[in-house]
Enzyme design. Sequence first.
Site, PDB file in Angstrom:
ATOM      1  CG  HIS A  57      81.680  41.815 -56.967  1.00 57.33           C
ATOM      2  ND1 HIS A  57      81.381  41.577 -55.644  1.00 57.33           N
ATOM      3  CD2 HIS A  57      82.165  43.086 -57.012  1.00 57.33           C
ATOM      4  CE1 HIS A  57      81.676  42.655 -54.922  1.00 57.33           C
ATOM      5  NE2 HIS A  57      82.140  43.580 -55.734  1.00 57.33           N
ATOM      6  CG  ASN A 104      74.904  37.625 -55.029  1.00 53.64           C
ATOM      7  OD1 ASN A 104      75.742  38.011 -54.223  1.00 53.64           O
ATOM      8  ND2 ASN A 104      73.642  37.436 -54.721  1.00 53.64           N
TER       9      ASN A 104
HETATM   10  P1  OAD Z   1      78.587  38.292 -47.105  1.00 54.18           P
HETATM   11  O1  OAD Z   1      78.830  36.844 -46.939  1.00 54.18           O
HETATM   12  O2  OAD Z   1      79.627  39.237 -46.629  1.00 54.18           O
HETATM   13  O3  OAD Z   1      77.234  38.704 -46.379  1.00 54.18           O
HETATM   14  C1  OAD Z   1      76.056  37.945 -46.533  1.00 54.18           C
HETATM   15  C2  OAD Z   1      74.930  38.663 -45.785  1.00 54.18           C
HETATM   16  O4  OAD Z   1      73.731  37.959 -46.046  1.00 54.18           O
HETATM   17  C3  OAD Z   1      75.111  38.704 -44.271  1.00 54.18           C
HETATM   18  O5  OAD Z   1      74.876  40.035 -43.805  1.00 54.18           O
HETATM   19  C4  OAD Z   1      74.023  37.750 -43.752  1.00 54.18           C
HETATM   20  O6  OAD Z   1      73.488  38.155 -42.485  1.00 54.18           O
HETATM   21  C5  OAD Z   1      72.986  37.884 -44.841  1.00 54.18           C
HETATM   22  N1  OAD Z   1      72.066  36.745 -44.996  1.00 54.18           N
HETATM   23  C6  OAD Z   1      72.256  35.436 -44.675  1.00 54.18           C
HETATM   24  N2  OAD Z   1      71.170  34.701 -44.990  1.00 54.18           N
HETATM   25  C7  OAD Z   1      70.262  35.567 -45.525  1.00 54.18           C
HETATM   26  C8  OAD Z   1      68.933  35.436 -46.028  1.00 54.18           C
HETATM   27  N3  OAD Z   1      68.298  34.258 -46.068  1.00 54.18           N
HETATM   28  N4  OAD Z   1      68.299  36.547 -46.490  1.00 54.18           N
HETATM   29  C9  OAD Z   1      68.921  37.763 -46.463  1.00 54.18           C
HETATM   30  N5  OAD Z   1      70.167  37.935 -45.987  1.00 54.18           N
HETATM   31  C10 OAD Z   1      70.832  36.874 -45.517  1.00 54.18           C
HETATM   32  O7  OAD Z   1      78.251  38.523 -48.666  1.00 54.18           O
HETATM   33  P2  OAD Z   1      78.315  39.856 -49.513  1.00 54.18           P
HETATM   34  O8  OAD Z   1      77.894  41.043 -48.726  1.00 54.18           O
HETATM   35  O9  OAD Z   1      77.633  39.580 -50.786  1.00 54.18           O
HETATM   36  O10 OAD Z   1      83.333  39.704 -53.390  1.00 54.18           O
HETATM   37  O11 OAD Z   1      79.882  39.960 -49.795  1.00 54.18           O
HETATM   38  C11 OAD Z   1      80.349  40.984 -50.610  1.00 54.18           C
HETATM   39  C12 OAD Z   1      81.511  40.499 -51.418  1.00 54.18           C
HETATM   40  O12 OAD Z   1      82.490  39.915 -50.562  1.00 54.18           O
HETATM   41  C13 OAD Z   1      81.205  39.377 -52.403  1.00 54.18           C
HETATM   42  O13 OAD Z   1      80.643  39.843 -53.604  1.00 54.18           O
HETATM   43  C14 OAD Z   1      82.550  38.771 -52.627  1.00 54.18           C
HETATM   44  C15 OAD Z   1      83.011  38.696 -51.194  1.00 54.18           C
HETATM   45  O14 OAD Z   1      84.368  38.651 -50.980  1.00 54.18           O
HETATM   46  C16 OAD Z   1      84.223  39.275 -54.287  1.00 54.18           C
HETATM   47  O15 OAD Z   1      84.431  38.087 -54.487  1.00 54.18           O
HETATM   48  C17 OAD Z   1      84.931  40.389 -55.019  1.00 54.18           C
END
Ligand code: OAD
Length: 250
Positions: free
Chosen positions: A118, A101
Amino acid sequence: MTLSDRLRRLFATVTHATAFTGAGISAESGVPTFRGADGIWNKMRPEELASMDGFLRNPDLVWEWYAHRKRIIADVRPNAGHFALARMEHMIPHFAVVTQNIDNLHRRAGSTHVFELHGNIERNYCMQCGRPYAEEEGRGAPGVPRCPTCGGKIRPDVVWFGEMLPEEEWNASVRAAEDSELFFSIGTSAAVYPAASLPVVAQSHGAYLVEINPEPTPLTERADEFLQGPAGRILPALVEALHEARKAST
Ligand code: OAD
């Protein structure tokens, strides 16, 4: 919440642990995630807004989009999940947060041992000479600011698609993963590499892998334990369990 005996035993003795976080940990603060029904990448095109090509094509648009995200982030607060991780830092001798994040909420919650893979939306730099640039220098003028030193375009200090991760943060994160006996993967779809390889690195070096997410992800099958639910509920309960396990073992 039911925790395995293995996790309870580990809580009593663990000295090295890492929390790897993604957008989901900030969802309960009101910061949108990237994937899923309401995800940012469902409405916006990453190649337009989060790539060097997109920035060079339309720097003002990209700058405005980040300014919009900055305003959202400035208005929100860390939630119970962020605060629970800040508490864990005081309970486990070697505890790191490795985050994808850019919202700075871990530090705002009090975590000090944070690796940002990131980047951080609160920082900017000149894409020409590399000079750091503070927002106040532009005095809120619209459009992409120019570097006071060389006139180059200012960009947010975040990692865009196709860019390398910051080397020091990455190396430190891999070391933390390799040294961990316990590794939490929290609120991430585990879809974006190389960051998403860290849970597997940790596990292959002997860590017990615990995933926290309301939904299963590609990592779930590998995880030693899947705690299904929102981070803002699960993490404070883990801190309580950790506290109990520590008390019982002294
Ligand atoms: P995602 O949007 O891909 O995934 C978010 C995750 O959080 C999902 O698996 C949801 O099920 C989960 N989630 C939702 N609400 C939640 C809660 N209250 N508690 C726990 N989990 C919850 O986000 P990231 O995995 O962070 O990169 O994405 C990775 C990267 O993709 C980001 O850093 C960004 C993006 O493109 C760049 O900008 C380089």
